[in-house]
Structure formats: structure tokens, C-alpha cells
Design an enzyme around this catalytic site. Structure first.
Site, mmCIF file in Angstrom:
data_model
loop_
_atom_site.group_PDB
_atom_site.id
_atom_site.type_symbol
_atom_site.label_atom_id
_atom_site.label_comp_id
_atom_site.label_asym_id
_atom_site.label_seq_id
_atom_site.Cartn_x
_atom_site.Cartn_y
_atom_site.Cartn_z
ATOM 1 N N PRO A 1 34.718 47.643 43.319
ATOM 2 C CA PRO A 1 35.153 47.255 41.976
ATOM 3 C C PRO A 1 35.853 45.900 41.895
ATOM 4 O O PRO A 1 36.630 45.542 42.782
ATOM 5 C CB PRO A 1 36.130 48.377 41.580
ATOM 6 C CG PRO A 1 36.536 49.008 42.856
ATOM 7 C CD PRO A 1 35.365 48.875 43.782
ATOM 8 N N ASN A 2 35.526 45.202 40.842
ATOM 9 C CA ASN A 2 36.125 43.907 40.471
ATOM 10 C C ASN A 2 35.652 42.741 41.344
ATOM 11 O O ASN A 2 36.008 41.592 41.082
ATOM 12 C CB ASN A 2 37.666 43.984 40.474
ATOM 13 C CG ASN A 2 38.164 45.025 39.493
ATOM 14 O OD1 ASN A 2 37.813 44.974 38.321
ATOM 15 N ND2 ASN A 2 38.947 45.982 39.960
ATOM 16 N N ARG B 1 38.496 35.613 39.588
ATOM 17 C CA ARG B 1 39.547 36.614 39.671
ATOM 18 C C ARG B 1 40.601 36.181 40.696
ATOM 19 O O ARG B 1 40.313 36.083 41.890
ATOM 20 C CB ARG B 1 38.912 37.933 40.130
ATOM 21 C CG ARG B 1 39.893 39.002 40.465
ATOM 22 C CD ARG B 1 39.236 40.132 41.242
ATOM 23 N NE ARG B 1 40.201 41.166 41.506
ATOM 24 C CZ ARG B 1 40.103 42.059 42.477
ATOM 25 N NH1 ARG B 1 39.044 42.073 43.258
ATOM 26 N NH2 ARG B 1 41.043 42.959 42.665
ATOM 27 N N TYR C 1 41.925 35.601 46.254
ATOM 28 C CA TYR C 1 40.589 35.994 46.714
ATOM 29 C C TYR C 1 39.639 34.812 46.935
ATOM 30 O O TYR C 1 38.519 35.016 47.392
ATOM 31 C CB TYR C 1 39.980 36.998 45.724
ATOM 32 C CG TYR C 1 40.813 38.259 45.593
ATOM 33 C CD1 TYR C 1 41.035 39.078 46.697
ATOM 34 C CD2 TYR C 1 41.396 38.627 44.376
ATOM 35 C CE1 TYR C 1 41.812 40.217 46.597
ATOM 36 C CE2 TYR C 1 42.177 39.767 44.260
ATOM 37 C CZ TYR C 1 42.383 40.564 45.377
ATOM 38 O OH TYR C 1 43.149 41.691 45.284
ATOM 39 N N ASN D 1 33.398 46.041 51.434
ATOM 40 C CA ASN D 1 34.694 45.776 50.826
ATOM 41 C C ASN D 1 34.838 46.765 49.667
ATOM 42 O O ASN D 1 34.243 46.576 48.603
ATOM 43 C CB ASN D 1 34.793 44.340 50.303
ATOM 44 C CG ASN D 1 36.190 44.043 49.769
ATOM 45 O OD1 ASN D 1 36.958 44.963 49.497
ATOM 46 N ND2 ASN D 1 36.511 42.769 49.614
ATOM 47 N N ALA E 1 39.825 48.273 45.426
ATOM 48 C CA ALA E 1 40.978 49.170 45.305
ATOM 49 C C ALA E 1 40.654 50.623 45.681
ATOM 50 O O ALA E 1 41.576 51.415 45.913
ATOM 51 C CB ALA E 1 41.531 49.095 43.884
ATOM 52 N N GLU F 1 35.008 47.574 57.566
ATOM 53 C CA GLU F 1 35.828 47.432 56.357
ATOM 54 C C GLU F 1 36.302 45.979 56.285
ATOM 55 O O GLU F 1 36.912 45.483 57.227
ATOM 56 C CB GLU F 1 37.035 48.386 56.471
ATOM 57 C CG GLU F 1 37.999 48.309 55.306
ATOM 58 C CD GLU F 1 39.254 49.168 55.541
ATOM 59 O OE1 GLU F 1 39.352 49.884 56.555
ATOM 60 O OE2 GLU F 1 40.158 49.065 54.688
ATOM 61 N N HIS G 1 38.279 42.978 53.934
ATOM 62 C CA HIS G 1 39.091 42.584 52.776
ATOM 63 C C HIS G 1 39.311 41.082 52.828
ATOM 64 O O HIS G 1 39.656 40.541 53.886
ATOM 65 C CB HIS G 1 40.439 43.305 52.782
ATOM 66 C CG HIS G 1 40.286 44.788 52.687
ATOM 67 N ND1 HIS G 1 39.984 45.425 51.505
ATOM 68 C CD2 HIS G 1 40.317 45.744 53.633
ATOM 69 C CE1 HIS G 1 39.865 46.718 51.731
ATOM 70 N NE2 HIS G 1 40.054 46.944 53.017
ATOM 71 N N ARG H 1 50.619 42.821 51.712
ATOM 72 C CA ARG H 1 50.745 42.786 50.246
ATOM 73 C C ARG H 1 51.600 43.964 49.760
ATOM 74 O O ARG H 1 52.436 44.457 50.503
ATOM 75 C CB ARG H 1 49.335 42.751 49.632
ATOM 76 C CG ARG H 1 48.569 41.477 50.053
ATOM 77 C CD ARG H 1 47.239 41.360 49.367
ATOM 78 N NE ARG H 1 47.397 41.249 47.916
ATOM 79 C CZ ARG H 1 46.386 41.424 47.051
ATOM 80 N NH1 ARG H 1 45.164 41.701 47.507
ATOM 81 N NH2 ARG H 1 46.599 41.314 45.754
HETATM 82 C C1 DQA Z 1 40.553 43.651 48.347
HETATM 83 C C2 DQA Z 1 41.998 44.172 48.418
HETATM 84 C C3 DQA Z 1 42.190 45.345 47.478
HETATM 85 O O1 DQA Z 1 43.531 45.792 47.538
HETATM 86 C C4 DQA Z 1 41.894 44.931 46.060
HETATM 87 O O2 DQA Z 1 42.019 46.035 45.193
HETATM 88 C C5 DQA Z 1 40.557 44.287 45.912
HETATM 89 C C6 DQA Z 1 40.150 43.318 46.919
HETATM 90 C C7 DQA Z 1 40.367 42.372 49.190
HETATM 91 O O3 DQA Z 1 39.217 42.021 49.416
HETATM 92 O O4 DQA Z 1 41.349 41.747 49.601
HETATM 93 O O5 DQA Z 1 39.854 44.485 44.937
HETATM 94 O O6 DQA Z 1 39.684 44.649 48.856
#
Ligand code: DQA
Length: 140
Positions: free
Chosen positions: A9-10, A17, A22, A73, A76, A97, A99, A106
Site C-alpha cells: 500500500p501507498n 509521497r 522514501y 515491500n 504498513a 523483505e 523497506h 523510526r
Molecule cells: C516502508 C515502511 C513502512 O513503515 C511504511 O508504512 C511504508 C513504506 C518503507 O519502504 O520504508 O509504506 O515499507
């Protein structure tokens, strides 16, 4: 090898964003970067992004016999999804995984990953380059 590149998501909003966290690379650029590098190395990548937990689970299920590895990735959902954790175990997929940010540095709620234990490897805080590192790790 067949690699599933899965973004949660996102991450469709990458580039606009919170670029200070990011980065400025868009999702399309990031996917292209991984696809090109994989092609150079003789591997195939399928790139999928979804904002929906169930769609990500469906994608893992559907890829379970095709993919030799997954660059994931989970956004959240990392911090909340027991269902994604179960899907990784159920499909026996080899998942890295990834990020973009270093979630261990964080907010306290972001430091917890429900998926870490069931993933083969994790890469944090390296921005878009972390996806390439995940690819190299999987095909090594
Ligand atoms: C993320 C870190 C997550 O906490 C966040 O919700 C994201 C991006 C990252 O790539 O740093 O959407 O996965």
C-alpha cells in the site's frame, strides 16, 4: 529464475509521497530498474503493486509455483498483517523483505515487523538500491 516484485500500500505514490523519507524514484522507475537488471542477469521479473491486503495474498498464492523468489515491500502491512505472514509460510516462497527507509530507526510502531521471522532476508534503509540488492541476493 522467476522473481515476483511485490509492492504494498501507498507505494504507487513513490516519488511524490514523503520524498525526504522514501526518495524521488517513482514506482515505474523502480520496477523498470529491477526488471532491467534481472534481464541482464538472465532472470524474469513480474512486478505487481496493490493497496489491498487480500490482493497481495492472492498474488503470493498465484505465484507460489512460478516464482523462485519474491522481493516484497509490504508497506504498513509489515506492522499489522498476520494474514500476509501466514501467506508467506503457506506458500513456502523465499521472500526478501525490503523497506526503503530504516524502519528500526523510526516510530516505535514501525520497528515491529510481523513478517521478519518468515522472510529469508531483509534489507532496510537503502532506498531504491535496496531492491537491486534483494535481487542480487535472491539470484546469488
Ligand atoms: C516502508 C515502511 C513502512 O513503515 C511504511 O508504512 C511504508 C513504506 C518503507 O519502504 O520504508 O509504506 O515499507
Amino acid at each position: 529464475m522467476n522473481i515476483l516484485l511485490l509492492n504494498g500500500p501507498n507505494l504507487n505514490l513513490l516519488g511524490e509521497r514523503e520524498p525526504e523519507i522514501y526518495g524521488k524514484t517513482t514506482l515505474a522507475e523502480l520496477e523498470q530498474m529491477v526488471v532491467s537488471r534481472a534481464r541482464e542477469l538472465g532472470h524474469t521479473v513480474r512486478a505487481v503493486q496493490s493497496n489491498h491486503e487480500g490482493a497481495l495474498i492472492d498474488e503470493l498464492h498465484q505465484s507460489r509455483r512460478w516464482a523462485n523468489g519474491v522481493i516484497f515491500n509490504p508497506g504498513a502491512f509489515t506492522h499489522s498483517s498476520y494474514a500476509l505472514r501466514d501467506a508467506i509460510v503457506a506458500t513456502r516462497l523465499r521472500v526478501v523483505e525490503v523497506h526503503l527507509s530504516d524502519i528500526t530507526k523510526r516510530e516505535p510502531w514501525r520497528r515491529v515487523s510481523l513478517l521478519e521471522e518468515v522472510c529469508a532476508h531483509r534489507i532496510l534503509g537503502k532506498g531504491a538500491a535496496g531492491y537491486l540488492e534483494a535481487l542480487e541476493w535472491l539470484v546469488r
